[in-house]
Write a protein that holds these residues in place. Structure first.
Motif, PDB file in Angstrom:
ATOM      1  N   HIS A 170       0.849  -1.081  -0.074  1.00 30.55           N
ATOM      2  CA  HIS A 170      -0.218  -0.037   0.174  1.00 30.55           C
ATOM      3  C   HIS A 170       0.999   1.316  -0.052  1.00 30.55           C
ATOM      4  CE1 HIS A 170      -4.052  -1.233   0.111  1.00 30.55           C
ATOM      5  NE2 HIS A 170      -3.685  -2.299   0.983  1.00 30.55           N
ATOM      6  N   LEU A 171       2.122   1.252  -0.531  1.00 26.08           N
ATOM      7  CA  LEU A 171       2.721   2.328  -0.663  1.00 26.08           C
ATOM      8  C   LEU A 171       2.658   3.062  -2.269  1.00 26.08           C
ATOM      9  CD1 LEU A 171       6.016   0.981   1.062  1.00 26.08           C
ATOM     10  CD2 LEU A 171       4.432   2.661   1.898  1.00 26.08           C
ATOM     11  N   LEU A 172       2.203   2.225  -2.949  1.00 22.55           N
ATOM     12  CA  LEU A 172       1.790   2.980  -4.247  1.00 22.55           C
ATOM     13  C   LEU A 172       0.384   2.387  -4.739  1.00 22.55           C
ATOM     14  CD1 LEU A 172       5.153   1.810  -6.540  1.00 22.55           C
ATOM     15  CD2 LEU A 172       4.458   4.111  -5.576  1.00 22.55           C
ATOM     16  N   THR A 173      -0.201   3.353  -5.564  1.00 23.23           N
ATOM     17  CA  THR A 173      -1.428   3.292  -5.922  1.00 23.23           C
ATOM     18  C   THR A 173      -1.425   2.364  -7.248  1.00 23.23           C
ATOM     19  OG1 THR A 173      -1.659   5.251  -7.098  1.00 23.23           O
ATOM     20  CG2 THR A 173      -2.592   5.019  -4.754  1.00 23.23           C
ATOM     21  N   GLN A 174      -2.459   1.774  -7.867  1.00 26.46           N
ATOM     22  CA  GLN A 174      -2.296   1.223  -9.306  1.00 26.46           C
ATOM     23  C   GLN A 174      -3.460   1.561 -10.222  1.00 26.46           C
ATOM     24  OE1 GLN A 174      -2.067  -2.989  -9.461  1.00 26.46           O
ATOM     25  NE2 GLN A 174      -0.879  -2.950 -11.559  1.00 26.46           N
ATOM     26  N   PRO A 175      -3.526   2.962 -10.786  1.00 22.85           N
ATOM     27  CA  PRO A 175      -4.504   3.239 -11.208  1.00 22.85           C
ATOM     28  C   PRO A 175      -4.983   2.557 -12.636  1.00 22.85           C
ATOM     29  CG  PRO A 175      -2.731   4.779 -11.813  1.00 22.85           C
ATOM     30  CD  PRO A 175      -2.248   3.885 -10.781  1.00 22.85           C
ATOM     31  N   GLU A 176      -4.084   2.009 -13.124  1.00 30.88           N
ATOM     32  CA  GLU A 176      -4.180   1.059 -14.343  1.00 30.88           C
ATOM     33  C   GLU A 176      -3.206  -0.053 -14.400  1.00 30.88           C
ATOM     34  OE1 GLU A 176      -3.875   2.997 -18.215  1.00 30.88           O
ATOM     35  OE2 GLU A 176      -4.809   4.817 -17.568  1.00 30.88           O
ATOM     36  N   SER A 177      -3.467  -1.185 -15.067  1.00 29.71           N
ATOM     37  CA  SER A 177      -2.804  -2.583 -14.772  1.00 29.71           C
ATOM     38  C   SER A 177      -1.170  -2.000 -14.993  1.00 29.71           C
ATOM     39  CB  SER A 177      -3.359  -3.403 -15.990  1.00 29.71           C
ATOM     40  OG  SER A 177      -3.161  -3.162 -17.043  1.00 29.71           O
ATOM     41  N   ASP A 178      -0.864  -1.349 -15.714  1.00 33.49           N
ATOM     42  CA  ASP A 178       0.778  -1.134 -15.956  1.00 33.49           C
ATOM     43  C   ASP A 178       1.165   0.261 -15.475  1.00 33.49           C
ATOM     44  OD1 ASP A 178      -0.601   0.377 -17.852  1.00 33.49           O
ATOM     45  OD2 ASP A 178       0.787  -0.171 -19.430  1.00 33.49           O
ATOM     46  N   ARG A 179       0.465   0.700 -14.640  1.00 32.78           N
ATOM     47  CA  ARG A 179       0.896   2.266 -14.108  1.00 32.78           C
ATOM     48  C   ARG A 179       0.681   2.129 -12.552  1.00 32.78           C
ATOM     49  NH1 ARG A 179       1.462   5.438 -18.310  1.00 32.78           N
ATOM     50  NH2 ARG A 179       1.961   7.357 -16.998  1.00 32.78           N
ATOM     51  N   TYR A 180       1.676   2.793 -12.052  1.00 31.53           N
ATOM     52  CA  TYR A 180       1.711   3.000 -10.579  1.00 31.53           C
ATOM     53  C   TYR A 180       1.863   4.465 -10.140  1.00 31.53           C
ATOM     54  CZ  TYR A 180       2.510  -2.054 -10.353  1.00 31.53           C
ATOM     55  OH  TYR A 180       2.269  -3.412 -10.794  1.00 31.53           O
ATOM     56  N   GLY A 181       1.458   4.911  -9.080  1.00 32.47           N
ATOM     57  CA  GLY A 181       1.271   6.358  -8.651  1.00 32.47           C
ATOM     58  C   GLY A 181       1.468   6.384  -7.089  1.00 32.47           C
ATOM     59  N   PHE A 182       1.431   7.597  -6.873  1.00 31.86           N
ATOM     60  CA  PHE A 182       2.036   8.045  -5.293  1.00 31.86           C
ATOM     61  C   PHE A 182       0.730   8.759  -4.779  1.00 31.86           C
ATOM     62  CE2 PHE A 182       6.672   8.014  -5.692  1.00 31.86           C
ATOM     63  CZ  PHE A 182       7.001   7.432  -4.794  1.00 31.86           C
ATOM     64  N   HIS A 183       0.222   8.144  -3.541  1.00 28.83           N
ATOM     65  CA  HIS A 183      -0.485   9.110  -2.607  1.00 28.83           C
ATOM     66  C   HIS A 183       0.391  10.355  -2.231  1.00 28.83           C
ATOM     67  CE1 HIS A 183      -2.257  10.481   1.022  1.00 28.83           C
ATOM     68  NE2 HIS A 183      -3.245  10.088   0.606  1.00 28.83           N
ATOM     69  N   ASP A 184      -0.296  11.488  -2.349  1.00 31.22           N
ATOM     70  CA  ASP A 184       0.446  12.670  -2.206  1.00 31.22           C
ATOM     71  C   ASP A 184       1.079  12.824  -0.919  1.00 31.22           C
ATOM     72  OD1 ASP A 184      -0.807  13.489  -4.490  1.00 31.22           O
ATOM     73  OD2 ASP A 184      -2.360  14.717  -3.420  1.00 31.22           O
ATOM     74  N   LEU A 185       0.706  12.399   0.139  1.00 31.53           N
ATOM     75  CA  LEU A 185       1.398  12.635   1.292  1.00 31.53           C
ATOM     76  C   LEU A 185       2.765  11.655   1.583  1.00 31.53           C
ATOM     77  CD1 LEU A 185      -1.237  13.263   4.038  1.00 31.53           C
ATOM     78  CD2 LEU A 185       0.356  14.842   2.960  1.00 31.53           C
ATOM     79  N   LEU A 186       2.418  10.388   0.708  1.00 31.14           N
ATOM     80  CA  LEU A 186       3.672   9.446   0.808  1.00 31.14           C
ATOM     81  C   LEU A 186       4.603   9.903  -0.213  1.00 31.14           C
ATOM     82  CD1 LEU A 186       1.580   5.959   0.618  1.00 31.14           C
ATOM     83  CD2 LEU A 186       3.663   6.791   2.252  1.00 31.14           C
ATOM     84  N   ARG A 187       4.344  10.351  -1.160  1.00 35.16           N
ATOM     85  CA  ARG A 187       5.508  11.148  -1.861  1.00 35.16           C
ATOM     86  C   ARG A 187       6.263  12.276  -1.140  1.00 35.16           C
ATOM     87  NH1 ARG A 187       6.909  12.826  -7.365  1.00 35.16           N
ATOM     88  NH2 ARG A 187       5.198  11.523  -8.382  1.00 35.16           N
ATOM     89  N   ALA A 188       5.621  13.063  -0.580  1.00 38.13           N
ATOM     90  CA  ALA A 188       6.178  13.949   0.268  1.00 38.13           C
ATOM     91  C   ALA A 188       7.180  13.257   1.237  1.00 38.13           C
ATOM     92  CB  ALA A 188       5.316  14.932   1.061  1.00 38.13           C
ATOM     93  N   PHE A 189       6.739  12.192   1.904  1.00 36.83           N
ATOM     94  CA  PHE A 189       7.500  11.375   2.954  1.00 36.83           C
ATOM     95  C   PHE A 189       8.573  10.604   2.196  1.00 36.83           C
ATOM     96  CE2 PHE A 189       8.293   7.062   4.786  1.00 36.83           C
ATOM     97  CZ  PHE A 189       8.724   7.418   5.862  1.00 36.83           C
TER      98      PHE A 189
END
Length: 728
Positions: free
Chosen positions: A371-390
């Motif tokens: 749960h440190l990255l989100t997965q908006p699509e099957s081959d893409r990964y993103g950050f929660h805003d506050l986790l990116r800052a951390f």
């Protein structure tokens, strides 16, 4: 013979009579073979749980329990104590109605194991405790709550704690881990207990704690998804909905809902722990108002520091998640913050980390599992805003590694954008660009449709990357990215990012003293201004670019800029000047054998001829360009040529031919993804219908055009001017 020996001898006799080996009995009872051997020889004391299990497995009901040393024979269906170890439920709980319902449904089903997972601070424990309080009365033998956060992963210590809570005296708890686990399972046999396992690290930690008793239920919370628990129901917690997030803040603070409160909870990224900390800080400072709290949270670089009330810290919560990562996982997690976009695909992450695609995919999957990255699509990964800052502040600690990673990232982005641009405009002149051997080959883009799909997914990140490249001093990569984005922006009519990227690119070209890049970028900036209808800005750019190309002796650049200038003069209404510049450019293209640019210039000449009252000649010339574009496989240019033909035929009042051209233009434009040219074709068809007196059909076609691409500029699109005249 002592009591132990008597019990052991009878156990051995009945085991052999049943044809079972010690190993087989150990498997059936979940006790170790060594312990059973000691019981049979009288070296270890048997216990009631073992006696009950062996009677069941050997079909010897009532034969072994009376032989237990010092144990009275008794039957009971409930433990001596009815545990209820739940922490208190918070009264300020808001939202999560659907999740509460899903947990209840999962625990009512056969199997009855539910995993609630989510990032640190999302409210997993709070949700589990509230749900357990609601369900506790349905479990006759109580509820057990265990926080696994500080456990090393060994289940023996947890079994010891649970057995004590279940009323087992300390001196009766076996030392052997397997014996302890078996006693735990037997202690729960026939009982109805809700077991809450909070902050589980992994599935291996949880499995030995799962009861075998079907009347028991287990509710687990974890920062990891625990996907390896195949038979469990899995519920993943996301951020609170905005209304629930606002409700939580107002409930804790007592302040009324307002726009400022909404902005505060958005600064907290709708994360329950962050909202609670922010609310606590507001309560602790009577001189603050919500506006002051919002001001303190506005600075992204200082936000994590503000979300600390002395006892709770968002950074500490995140650090617990990162602590569970391997070195490779933590490195990738930190390096991903180097990308300024909102998400990345696996190929980009591979270039960023200098790892293989397969290894990068594995690490990304692990980060998503945690749960440190989100997965908006099957081959893409993103950050929660506050986790990116951390991650930026606390995980990416090797500045040199981060700097090299950005260099690889920018180079890979240019390389992939160049490949996609080549599919969109295969005949475009492209400068030679050198890449280091370590920059991987991009994924294949086999045609224009794949290239368009790639650009649609990537352009926001590429724009952010272009800006960051300029800010970091990667000047060549900055202007190169802008160069390869231009044609996509032209097709998609994304004027704002087109202008932004080319302004950064021009500054970057100036910084490295690359006059060709400066001239080309300035000319392309002029194209953006023309396409948007800012003719004065466009002419200024063309004048600057033309002078630069002449200084460096670049005839191709000079010709192209002259052609662009001709288009601008046409849109100004200076048709004679436009015709002069376009014909001069056309002659140069023909001389150089540049058929594509010559045909594009002829299309411009056709528009000018239409404006000068020579529509038949214009239609004929546009038809000639169409043949060239078809031969070269340039579908967008072909759609534009057909719209040009429709416009010319419309001026001759040959409505059938105009409508035929516009219909063909709409089909070609839709096929190649140009909403702009599609809308232009529908406006043209509406104009034809209006000219023939079909007002309802005209209105329908114009509405269709507005749905596809609203507000076509009347300066740039003759069909829009004609529509305005028809409706005046």
């Amino acid at each position: 013979m002592n009591e132990r020996a008597t019990f052991g001898a009878e156990l051995r006799r009945r085991r052999k009579a049943a044809g079972l080996s010690l190993t087989e009995l150990a498997v059936r009872t979940h006790y170790s073979k060594g312990y059973l051997s000691k019981v049979e020889t009288g070296l270890s004391a048997p216990n009631p749980a073992l006696a009950a299990l062996c009677e069941t497995e050997l079909g010897a009901e009532g034969a072994l329990k009376p032989l237990l040393p010092g144990e009275p024979v008794r039957r009971r269906t409930r433990p001596d104590v009815r545990p209820s170890g739940l922490p208190p439920a918070t009264p300020s709980f808001t939202g999560r109605t659907a999740e509460l319902r899903a947990i209840r449904t999962a625990l009512e089903a056969d199997g009855g194991v539910c995993v609630v997972s989510g990032m640190g601070g999302v409210g997993k424990t709070e949700l589990a405790v509230r749900c357990a309080h609601r369900l506790e009365s349905g479990f006759a033998d109580g509820c057990l709550f265990v926080d696994l956060r500080d456990e090393s992963g060994e289940s023996a210590a947890v079994h010891d704690r649970l057995l004590r809570v279940l009323g087992v005296p300390a001196d009766r708890i076996p030392a052997d881990p397997a014996d302890r686990a078996a006693l735990y399972r037997s202690r729960l046999r026939g009982r109805s207990v809700l077991l809450v396992l909070d902050n589980a690290v992994n599935a291996a930690q949880v499995r030995p704690l799962l009861p075998a008793e079907p009347k028991c239920r287990v509710l687990i919370t974890s920062r990891s998804r625990l996907s390896a628990l195949d038979d469990a129901a899995h519920i993943s917690l996301d951020m609170l909905p905005l209304d629930a997030a606002v409700g939580l803040f107002t409930t804790v603070t007592g302040v009324p809902s307002s726009a400022a409160v909404t902005r505060v909870v958005q600064r907290c990224a709708r994360l329950p722990l962050a909202i609670r900390i922010a609310a606590a800080r507001l309560r602790a400072h009577p001189s603050w108002d919500v506006a002051e709290l919002e001001r303190r949270l506005a600075d992204e670089t200082a936000r994590l520091g503000e979300l600390d009330d002395g006892e709770r810290s968002l950074a500490v919560a995140f650090r617990l998640s990162v602590k569970q990562l391997s070195a490779a996982e933590a490195r990738l997690f930190g390096l991903l913050t180097v990308h300024p976009g909102t998400d990345v695909d696996i190929h980009t992450a591979s270039a960023l980390s200098a790892l293989s695609f397969r290894e990068t995919d594995r690490l990304l999957d692990r980060l998503h599992e945690a749960h440190l990255l989100t997965q908006p699509e099957s081959d893409r990964y993103g950050f929660h805003d506050l986790l990116r800052a951390f991650a930026t502040e606390f995980v990416l600690t090797d500045a040199e590694d981060g700097m090299k990673a950005f260099g690889r990232l920018a180079a890979f982005a240019v390389r992939t954008a160049a490949q996609a641009d080549k599919e969109l405009t295969p005949h475009r002149f492209v400068p030679e660009i050198v890449f280091d051997p370590g920059i991987p080959e991009p994924a294949r883009l086999d045609d224009g449709e794949m290239a368009m799909s790639w650009f649609r997914a990537e352009w926001p990140g590429l724009v952010a990357l272009c800006r960051t490249a300029h800010e970091r001093g990667e000047y060549d990569r900055c202007w190169q990215l802008a160069f390869f984005l231009r044609d996509y922006f032209f097709v998609a009519k994304l004027w704002d990012p087109w202008l932004e990227t080319h302004r950064w690119a021009r500054a970057s070209a100036e910084a490295v003293g690359d006059r060709w890049a400066l001239a080309t970028t300035t000319a392309n900036l002029g194209v953006a201004h023309v396409d948007r209808g800012d003719l004065d800005e466009a002419s200024a750019c063309y004048g600057e670019a033309l002078a630069l190309f002449r200084q460096i002796g670049d005839g191709h650049g000079e010709t192209t800029t002259l052609a662009h200038s001709g288009w601008a003069e046409h849109y100004r209404g200076n048709h004679d000047d436009a015709l002069r510049d376009l014909r001069q450019a056309h002659a140069a293209y023909v001389r150089d054998g540049n058929r594509r640019n010559a045909a594009i210039t002829d299309r411009g000449i056709a528009l000018v001829l239409t404006a000068l009252g020579q529509p038949v000649e214009a239609a004929t010339l546009a038809a000639e360009t169409l043949a060239v574009f078809d031969e070269l496989g340039l579908d967008l240019d072909a759609a534009m040529a057909l719209n040009c033909m429709g416009w010319a035929w419309f001026h001759t009042e040959r409505h059938d031919q105009a409508a035929s051209a516009y219909r063909a233009a709409a089909d070609r434009a839709e096929a190649c993804g140009s909403r702009y040219e599609t809308a232009r074709a529908y406006v043209g068809l509406g104009n034809v219908a209006a000219a023939e007196g079909s007002t309802e059909l005209a209105a329908d076609l114009w509405n269709r055009a507005d749905e596809v691409h609203p507000d076509l500029d009347e300066v740039m699109v003759g069909e829009s001017r004609a529509r305005g005249g028809a409706t005046a």
